[in-house]
Design an enzyme around this catalytic site. Sequence first.
Site, PDB file in Angstrom:
ATOM      1  CB  CYS A 195      -1.210   3.677   8.011  1.00  0.00           C
ATOM      2  SG  CYS A 195      -2.348   4.669   6.706  1.00  0.00           S
ATOM      3  CB  CYS A 238     -18.931   0.785   8.200  1.00  0.00           C
ATOM      4  SG  CYS A 238     -17.521  -0.099   9.529  1.00  0.00           S
ATOM      5  CB  CYS A 250     -18.901  -4.089   4.647  1.00  0.00           C
ATOM      6  SG  CYS A 250     -18.149  -3.161   5.441  1.00  0.00           S
ATOM      7  NE  ARG A 276     -17.592  -4.926  12.948  1.00  0.00           N
ATOM      8  CZ  ARG A 276     -18.213  -4.639  12.031  1.00  0.00           C
ATOM      9  NH1 ARG A 276     -17.158  -3.407  11.169  1.00  0.00           N
ATOM     10  NH2 ARG A 276     -19.328  -4.497  11.552  1.00  0.00           N
ATOM     11  CB  CYS A 290      -0.997   0.114   8.336  1.00  0.00           C
ATOM     12  SG  CYS A 290      -1.784  -1.513   7.449  1.00  0.00           S
ATOM     13  CB  CYS A 316     -15.772  -6.920   6.168  1.00  0.00           C
ATOM     14  SG  CYS A 316     -17.744  -6.623   7.066  1.00  0.00           S
ATOM     15  CB  CYS A 325      -0.485   0.070   1.660  1.00  0.00           C
ATOM     16  SG  CYS A 325      -1.728   1.715   1.186  1.00  0.00           S
TER      17      CYS A 325
END
Length: 324
Positions: free
Chosen positions: A68, A199, A139, A271, A71, A108, A64
């Site tokens: 972040c 979400c 999702c 959640r 991550c 998801c 990616c």
Amino acid sequence: MNQAAQIKPLGDGLRHDWQAEEVQAFFAMPFMDLMFQAQQVHRANFDANKIQVSRLISIKTGSCPEDCTYCPQSAHYATGLEKEKLMAVEEVVAAARQAKEEGASRFCMGAAWRGPKGDDFEVAVAMIEGVKALGMQTCATFGLLDKWQAQRLKDAGLDYYNHNIDTSPEHYKEVITTRTFQDRLDTLDTVREVGLHVCSGGIVGLGETNNDRAKMLLTLANMEKHPDSVPINLLIAIPGTPLENAEKPDNFDFIRTIAAARIMMPQSYVRLSAGREGMSEEMQALCFMAGANSIFCGHKLLTAKNAAPGSDKSLFGRLGLSPL
């Protein structure tokens, strides 16, 4: 008449005008008082013994371009993560079918993209169509979206789009530099505009303060429409990421974050997300008491470990909980 019966249940109306001082007070008030208030709100809006169960898989792992700091999928860090190409549609549908058989009602799909592009996007659309045909809620979390992409996903049968704000606007720049906080809000506006359920939540343990947690919740709760689902994640510190040595938050502060989210967004599913694998059963039970009424099932969340399905079934049985 007991005390609970004498107090009018909270959460009858939705507010979008929360003030920072009100939210910060949730992190300072006596813990038992906060839990009692959160329970009242929860019971006024949900069956307190029902838990919505979702399954999350990574349809494309690693490389990616975002930075972040939490991550392991970021191309900026050497975490030893094995990079994987986009899964085949048939593999994803088979995984969704198994998840449904194991009690999940929502499936998801996450991809390590800044945003979907070209042929990969069309493959992802086909995945959504295939999962939707199984009768499951769908999702996706694919990063930044434009309006055309959001509408295409909705037309394919997507129900929910996940795009977390992660932390407070003030702390955000300490966590991510490759996209802005406003970029995230813009994507949420885009998916909401085409009629997708939103979400969106955040992560506890990014080096933030309780005031940052309060401001994160303030951002979500003061949106024109509350997110339909609010994931509250506990950081899983991954070796090789800048946050590998991050100090673990106090357990009670994490539970307070759950309780505050429940009080502020009374009709949203809250959640209990990443980090559950490292939580004791007692801590999870307190999170459910605080108003968490959704979890991810399965051994894995994208690339991180999750609580085993067998342990979830055992815990649910002992607490008298059951899946929606």
